[in-house]
Design a protein around this motif. Sequence first.
Motif, mmCIF file in Angstrom:
data_model
loop_
_atom_site.group_PDB
_atom_site.id
_atom_site.type_symbol
_atom_site.label_atom_id
_atom_site.label_comp_id
_atom_site.label_asym_id
_atom_site.label_seq_id
_atom_site.Cartn_x
_atom_site.Cartn_y
_atom_site.Cartn_z
ATOM 1 N N HIS A 44 80.527 56.719 3.995
ATOM 2 C CA HIS A 44 81.222 57.710 4.804
ATOM 3 C C HIS A 44 82.607 57.990 4.229
ATOM 4 C CE1 HIS A 44 78.708 57.685 8.699
ATOM 5 N NE2 HIS A 44 77.963 57.466 7.657
ATOM 6 N N ARG A 164 72.399 66.311 8.949
ATOM 7 C CA ARG A 164 73.820 66.585 8.689
ATOM 8 C C ARG A 164 74.291 65.809 7.472
ATOM 9 N NH1 ARG A 164 76.751 62.186 10.192
ATOM 10 N NH2 ARG A 164 76.064 60.896 11.935
ATOM 11 N N HIS A 175 71.309 59.739 8.354
ATOM 12 C CA HIS A 175 70.700 60.299 9.564
ATOM 13 C C HIS A 175 69.777 61.475 9.243
ATOM 14 C CE1 HIS A 175 72.900 57.886 12.468
ATOM 15 N NE2 HIS A 175 74.018 58.122 11.818
ATOM 16 N N ASP A 182 72.836 54.843 15.197
ATOM 17 C CA ASP A 182 74.170 54.579 15.741
ATOM 18 C C ASP A 182 74.020 53.757 17.022
ATOM 19 O OD1 ASP A 182 75.417 55.972 13.705
ATOM 20 O OD2 ASP A 182 75.398 57.873 14.808
ATOM 21 N N HIS A 237 80.799 53.150 18.026
ATOM 22 C CA HIS A 237 79.441 52.725 17.644
ATOM 23 C C HIS A 237 79.429 51.998 16.303
ATOM 24 C CE1 HIS A 237 79.719 56.556 15.394
ATOM 25 N NE2 HIS A 237 78.820 56.020 14.585
ATOM 26 N N HIS A 239 77.318 52.136 12.934
ATOM 27 C CA HIS A 239 76.343 52.882 12.142
ATOM 28 C C HIS A 239 75.611 51.875 11.255
ATOM 29 C CE1 HIS A 239 74.985 56.157 9.307
ATOM 30 N NE2 HIS A 239 75.081 55.157 8.444
HETATM 31 ZN ZN LIG Z 1 75.746 57.050 12.011
#
Ligand SMILES: [Zn+2]
Length: 249
Positions: A44, A164, A175, A182, A237, A239
């Motif tokens: 990320h 996404r 995802h 999540d 959350h 991930h």
């Molecule tokens: Zn995620």
Amino acid sequence: MQDDVGLSLFHDRSTRLRRLIALTAAIPLLLQGCVTIPPPPKTHGSAHSRYTPRATPRIAAAPLDEISPQQAGQCRAHLEARAAAFTPLPDQFYGAGCATVNTVRLTALSGDSQPFAVTNLGPVTCPLADTFAAWARFGVDRAARQYLGSALVKIETMGSYNCRNVAGTDRRSGHATGNAIDVAAFVLADGRRISVLGQWSAGGGQEREFLRVVHLSACKRFGVVLGPDYNVAHHDHFHVELADSGVCR
Ligand SMILES: [Zn+2]
């Protein structure tokens, strides 16, 4: 390759060096013909820590076009053996790098002595479901008993499949192929709800320790685990994603 590096083709050091560089550069191309080169790490962001290999074996995530019906069947049998409640889903291709192949809808899992629910999940790949089932039992349920004195009755998620990109990049998120989940909260048999949002920073000592133990055990099983310490986007959350990246934040 018939050339033997270092033999008569190389007449001087500079020629040898140039050939070695060329050979080194060509190795990935040569390997592509016979083995699968793993895709680049999905993270990320640019900064991430490396994590040592997982403590337990898992069923690896395969590229979408390399899953045979036999492999899919083996994975589902594996998942059944974990006493998971799930429904196999038909393969769907949405284009633009988004697809759900070899996925299941997971509704319940099993701890050492009791089943527990998993809520709000869309399609997840079977290998991810299998790894998730093992983590939920050995990493979460047991930690709940040990640190909080109560068994797990529910894992609340914020979903799985979502077409996404990784935020701020042009790379598809895990995802986008149902290969990431999540996780928002854990509900215990005594009624307590331990959420990442509520207890990661503001919970009691035992609750915060429980969440950190759960996070760390996820790192031993999933290739990518991101939580509140990673960035603000993950303040509520964890991930968890099947990948070869080795990211634990
Ligand atoms: Zn995620």
